[in-house]
Design a protein around this motif. Structure first.
Motif, PDB file in Angstrom:
ATOM      1  N   GLY A 110       0.683  -1.410  -0.243  1.00 20.51           N
ATOM      2  CA  GLY A 110       0.443  -0.177  -0.091  1.00 20.51           C
ATOM      3  C   GLY A 110       1.061   1.088  -0.079  1.00 20.51           C
ATOM      4  O   GLY A 110       0.496   2.518   0.391  1.00 20.51           O
ATOM      5  N   ASP A 136       2.034  -1.960  -4.079  1.00 21.88           N
ATOM      6  CA  ASP A 136       0.374  -1.538  -4.860  1.00 21.88           C
ATOM      7  C   ASP A 136      -0.400  -2.029  -5.425  1.00 21.88           C
ATOM      8  O   ASP A 136      -0.038  -2.868  -6.321  1.00 21.88           O
ATOM      9  CB  ASP A 136       0.118   0.167  -4.552  1.00 21.88           C
ATOM     10  CG  ASP A 136      -0.911   0.822  -3.497  1.00 21.88           C
ATOM     11  OD1 ASP A 136      -1.312   0.582  -3.726  1.00 21.88           O
ATOM     12  OD2 ASP A 136      -0.066   1.216  -2.424  1.00 21.88           O
ATOM     13  N   VAL A 137      -1.823  -1.550  -5.328  1.00 19.61           N
ATOM     14  CA  VAL A 137      -2.989  -1.839  -6.277  1.00 19.61           C
ATOM     15  C   VAL A 137      -2.775  -0.648  -7.450  1.00 19.61           C
ATOM     16  O   VAL A 137      -3.556  -1.215  -8.763  1.00 19.61           O
ATOM     17  CB  VAL A 137      -3.794  -2.567  -6.232  1.00 19.61           C
ATOM     18  CG1 VAL A 137      -3.812  -3.702  -5.491  1.00 19.61           C
ATOM     19  CG2 VAL A 137      -4.505  -1.954  -5.142  1.00 19.61           C
ATOM     20  N   ASN A 173       1.270  -2.100   5.105  1.00 20.47           N
ATOM     21  CA  ASN A 173       0.817  -1.291   5.642  1.00 20.47           C
ATOM     22  C   ASN A 173      -0.930  -1.011   5.330  1.00 20.47           C
ATOM     23  O   ASN A 173      -1.933  -0.470   5.204  1.00 20.47           O
ATOM     24  CB  ASN A 173       1.198  -0.094   4.621  1.00 20.47           C
ATOM     25  CG  ASN A 173       0.806   0.901   4.494  1.00 20.47           C
ATOM     26  OD1 ASN A 173       0.321   2.357   5.456  1.00 20.47           O
ATOM     27  ND2 ASN A 173       0.107   1.568   3.759  1.00 20.47           N
ATOM     28  N   GLY A 184      -4.529  -1.210   3.796  1.00 21.02           N
ATOM     29  CA  GLY A 184      -5.795  -0.844   4.129  1.00 21.02           C
ATOM     30  C   GLY A 184      -7.202  -0.396   3.026  1.00 21.02           C
ATOM     31  O   GLY A 184      -6.207   0.110   2.844  1.00 21.02           O
ATOM     32  N   ILE A 185      -7.728  -0.928   4.146  1.00 24.35           N
ATOM     33  CA  ILE A 185      -9.273  -0.421   3.682  1.00 24.35           C
ATOM     34  C   ILE A 185     -10.260  -0.088   4.531  1.00 24.35           C
ATOM     35  O   ILE A 185     -10.423  -1.026   5.897  1.00 24.35           O
ATOM     36  CB  ILE A 185      -9.948  -1.318   1.984  1.00 24.35           C
ATOM     37  CG1 ILE A 185     -10.202  -2.155   2.922  1.00 24.35           C
ATOM     38  CG2 ILE A 185      -9.051  -0.631   0.853  1.00 24.35           C
ATOM     39  CD1 ILE A 185     -11.471  -2.972   1.958  1.00 24.35           C
ATOM     40  N   ALA A 242      -1.534  -2.017  12.244  1.00 22.93           N
ATOM     41  CA  ALA A 242      -3.099  -2.565  12.813  1.00 22.93           C
ATOM     42  C   ALA A 242      -4.355  -0.696  12.927  1.00 22.93           C
ATOM     43  O   ALA A 242      -3.822  -0.047  12.324  1.00 22.93           O
ATOM     44  CB  ALA A 242      -3.585  -2.694  14.323  1.00 22.93           C
ATOM     45  N   VAL A 289      -5.387   9.985  10.888  1.00 20.86           N
ATOM     46  CA  VAL A 289      -3.793  10.634  10.268  1.00 20.86           C
ATOM     47  C   VAL A 289      -4.067  10.989   9.050  1.00 20.86           C
ATOM     48  O   VAL A 289      -5.750  10.673   7.950  1.00 20.86           O
ATOM     49  CB  VAL A 289      -3.330   9.441   9.900  1.00 20.86           C
ATOM     50  CG1 VAL A 289      -1.736   9.778   8.997  1.00 20.86           C
ATOM     51  CG2 VAL A 289      -2.632   8.707  11.352  1.00 20.86           C
ATOM     52  N   THR A 323      -4.975  11.138   6.150  1.00 17.59           N
ATOM     53  CA  THR A 323      -4.363  10.841   4.357  1.00 17.59           C
ATOM     54  C   THR A 323      -5.708  10.660   3.606  1.00 17.59           C
ATOM     55  O   THR A 323      -6.428  11.323   4.333  1.00 17.59           O
ATOM     56  CB  THR A 323      -3.633   9.491   4.616  1.00 17.59           C
ATOM     57  OG1 THR A 323      -4.589   8.468   5.192  1.00 17.59           O
ATOM     58  CG2 THR A 323      -3.116   9.156   5.620  1.00 17.59           C
ATOM     59  N   SER A 336      -8.625   8.988   6.063  1.00 15.91           N
ATOM     60  CA  SER A 336     -10.176   9.539   7.155  1.00 15.91           C
ATOM     61  C   SER A 336     -10.211  11.415   5.942  1.00 15.91           C
ATOM     62  O   SER A 336     -11.335  12.053   7.148  1.00 15.91           O
ATOM     63  CB  SER A 336      -8.667  10.767   8.230  1.00 15.91           C
ATOM     64  OG  SER A 336      -8.621   9.640   8.719  1.00 15.91           O
TER      65      SER A 336
HETATM   66  P1  NAD Z   1      -4.761   5.595   1.847  1.00 15.38           P
HETATM   67  O1  NAD Z   1      -6.320   4.683   1.383  1.00 15.38           O
HETATM   68  O2  NAD Z   1      -3.974   6.522   2.058  1.00 15.38           O
HETATM   69  O3  NAD Z   1      -3.722   4.391   1.447  1.00 15.38           O
HETATM   70  C1  NAD Z   1      -3.602   2.993   1.814  1.00 15.38           C
HETATM   71  C2  NAD Z   1      -3.286   2.316   1.002  1.00 15.38           C
HETATM   72  O4  NAD Z   1      -3.128   0.713   0.341  1.00 15.38           O
HETATM   73  C3  NAD Z   1      -3.193   2.645  -1.049  1.00 15.38           C
HETATM   74  O5  NAD Z   1      -2.088   3.168  -1.281  1.00 15.38           O
HETATM   75  C4  NAD Z   1      -4.368   1.349  -1.697  1.00 15.38           C
HETATM   76  O6  NAD Z   1      -4.152   1.619  -2.762  1.00 15.38           O
HETATM   77  C5  NAD Z   1      -3.388  -0.075  -0.980  1.00 15.38           C
HETATM   78  N1  NAD Z   1      -4.671  -0.700  -1.061  1.00 15.38           N
HETATM   79  C6  NAD Z   1      -5.869  -1.100  -0.556  1.00 15.38           C
HETATM   80  N2  NAD Z   1      -6.020  -2.219  -0.904  1.00 15.38           N
HETATM   81  C7  NAD Z   1      -4.846  -2.749  -1.582  1.00 15.38           C
HETATM   82  C8  NAD Z   1      -5.316  -4.389  -1.694  1.00 15.38           C
HETATM   83  N3  NAD Z   1      -6.006  -5.227  -1.670  1.00 15.38           N
HETATM   84  N4  NAD Z   1      -3.500  -4.459  -1.798  1.00 15.38           N
HETATM   85  C9  NAD Z   1      -1.788  -3.653  -1.916  1.00 15.38           C
HETATM   86  N5  NAD Z   1      -2.274  -1.906  -2.291  1.00 15.38           N
HETATM   87  C10 NAD Z   1      -3.661  -1.627  -1.230  1.00 15.38           C
HETATM   88  O7  NAD Z   1      -4.981   5.322   3.943  1.00 15.38           O
HETATM   89  P2  NAD Z   1      -3.593   5.800   5.071  1.00 15.38           P
HETATM   90  O8  NAD Z   1      -4.261   5.982   6.080  1.00 15.38           O
HETATM   91  O9  NAD Z   1      -2.058   5.497   3.952  1.00 15.38           O
HETATM   92  O10 NAD Z   1      -3.877   3.864   5.331  1.00 15.38           O
HETATM   93  C11 NAD Z   1      -2.316   3.243   5.528  1.00 15.38           C
HETATM   94  C12 NAD Z   1      -2.848   2.213   6.535  1.00 15.38           C
HETATM   95  O11 NAD Z   1      -2.688   2.824   8.390  1.00 15.38           O
HETATM   96  C13 NAD Z   1      -4.068   1.184   6.660  1.00 15.38           C
HETATM   97  O12 NAD Z   1      -3.555   0.119   6.708  1.00 15.38           O
HETATM   98  C14 NAD Z   1      -5.025   1.930   7.081  1.00 15.38           C
HETATM   99  O13 NAD Z   1      -5.767   1.023   8.012  1.00 15.38           O
HETATM  100  C15 NAD Z   1      -3.990   2.001   8.731  1.00 15.38           C
HETATM  101  N6  NAD Z   1      -4.839   3.500   8.951  1.00 15.38           N
HETATM  102  C16 NAD Z   1      -4.820   5.024   9.327  1.00 15.38           C
HETATM  103  C17 NAD Z   1      -5.460   5.254   9.933  1.00 15.38           C
HETATM  104  C18 NAD Z   1      -6.229   7.017   9.049  1.00 15.38           C
HETATM  105  O14 NAD Z   1      -6.343   7.683   9.801  1.00 15.38           O
HETATM  106  N7  NAD Z   1      -5.688   7.548   7.290  1.00 15.38           N
HETATM  107  C19 NAD Z   1      -5.899   5.076  10.225  1.00 15.38           C
HETATM  108  C20 NAD Z   1      -5.343   3.751  11.195  1.00 15.38           C
HETATM  109  C21 NAD Z   1      -4.707   3.388  11.080  1.00 15.38           C
END
Ligand code: NAD
Length: 258
Positions: free
Chosen positions: A13, A37-38, A85, A87-88, A136, A183, A185, A188
């Motif tokens: 990701g 990533d995808v 890292n 996540g969705i 997580a 965070v 990104t 959120s």
């Molecule tokens: P984001 O949506 O910007 O990034 C997520 C990334 O994961 C993207 O690049 C997306 O293309 C990739 N992704 C999604 N599905 C995928 C798959 N099946 N295979 C490979 N890649 C895939 O959000 P982020 O905040 O950067 O999220 C990163 C991690 O942090 C996640 O696990 C999220 O759950 C966690 N997180 C985020 C927050 C927040 O508030 N942003 C808080 C706690 C945890």
């Protein structure tokens, strides 16, 4: 001297958000990084810019993991670090959540981390040891309404982290988890995905919202989570394994009455 000189780290990701900042920081600190990533266009552009190797990897697909390992080995010879890292997030009341939506979140967040550990642990062991950092969330340690499926997977990631740490310690592999609060990104702050949006304004609005919710008075930055992932990947955390690390501006510290 960089904190990750000589290391080879795969980050899932990593095309945007926290994964992107982790990739940038890890390269700055001397690591050879596999951006996975995808989002192929974004991931390839980032890898080109920072001098990393890009690989298409849908973390929910076991055959993609095998192909990613082959590609990383071809580029750098070995892998000794993994940041799970990707996540969705979906918002829904638990009783209204369709099974397909629940399973999609499980498949990416939980199965993705399981497959990452399962596929990469032998590579890390063959390299003489290494580190795994699982992403997580603070919803991996407490509840939050309307994100039931997501919170369930994040609790599962904390459990997987603890079990993996126990089972892999003898192979000199340390496994820890980061548990971010909110965070700034796309997850959120979806305005980041709207080319017409004023992202500065959207970030300020989020800071305003979190001023009241979070003791440190603002939303977190992806660069801050990247620094925690760096700590857990590098030698500064050499005696730490099996732990979830909360990075949330104090949100989980307790109930504020002020
Ligand atoms: P984001 O949506 O910007 O990034 C997520 C990334 O994961 C993207 O690049 C997306 O293309 C990739 N992704 C999604 N599905 C995928 C798959 N099946 N295979 C490979 N890649 C895939 O959000 P982020 O905040 O950067 O999220 C990163 C991690 O942090 C996640 O696990 C999220 O759950 C966690 N997180 C985020 C927050 C927040 O508030 N942003 C808080 C706690 C945890």
């Amino acid at each position: 001297m960089g904190k990750l000189d000589g290391r080879v780290v795969l980050i899932t990701g990593a095309a945007r958000g926290q994964g992107e900042q982790e990739a940038r920081l890890f390269v700055e600190e001397g690591a050879r990084v596999v951006v996975a990533d995808v989002l192929d266009d974004q991931g390839e552009a980032l890898a080109k810019e920072i001098g990393a190797h890009y690989v298409h990897l849908d973390v929910s697909r076991e055959d993609d993991w095998s192909a990613a390992v082959r590609s990383a080995r071809g580029a750098y010879g070995r892998i000794d670090g993994l940041v799970n890292n990707a996540g969705i997030l979906r918002f829904n009341e638990l009783v209204d959540t369709p099974l397909a939506e629940f399973m999609q979140i499980v498949q990416v967040n939980q199965v993705g981390v399981f497959l990452g550990i399962k596929t990469l642990a032998p590579e890390l062991a063959a390299a003489g040891g290494g580190t795994i950092v699982n992403t997580a969330s603070y919803t991996g340690l407490t509840g939050m309404a309307y994100v039931g499926a997501y919170a369930a997977t994040k609790h599962a990631i904390v459990g997987l982290t603890r079990v993996a740490a126990l089972e892999l310690a003898a192979k000199r592999i340390r496994v820890n988890a980061v548990c971010p609060g909110a965070v700034d990104t796309a997850m959120s702050n979806p305005a980041q995905l709207d080319p017409g949006a004023n992202t500065e304004e959207a970030s300020q609005a989020l800071d305003e919202l979190y001023r009241k919710l979070v003791p440190l008075g603002r939303i977190g930055r992806p660069e801050e989570v990247a620094r925690l992932a760096l700590f857990l990947t590098g030698e500064d955390s050499s005696y730490i394994t099996g732990q979830p690390f909360v990075i949330d501006g104090g949100w989980l510290a307790g109930v504020s009455v002020l």
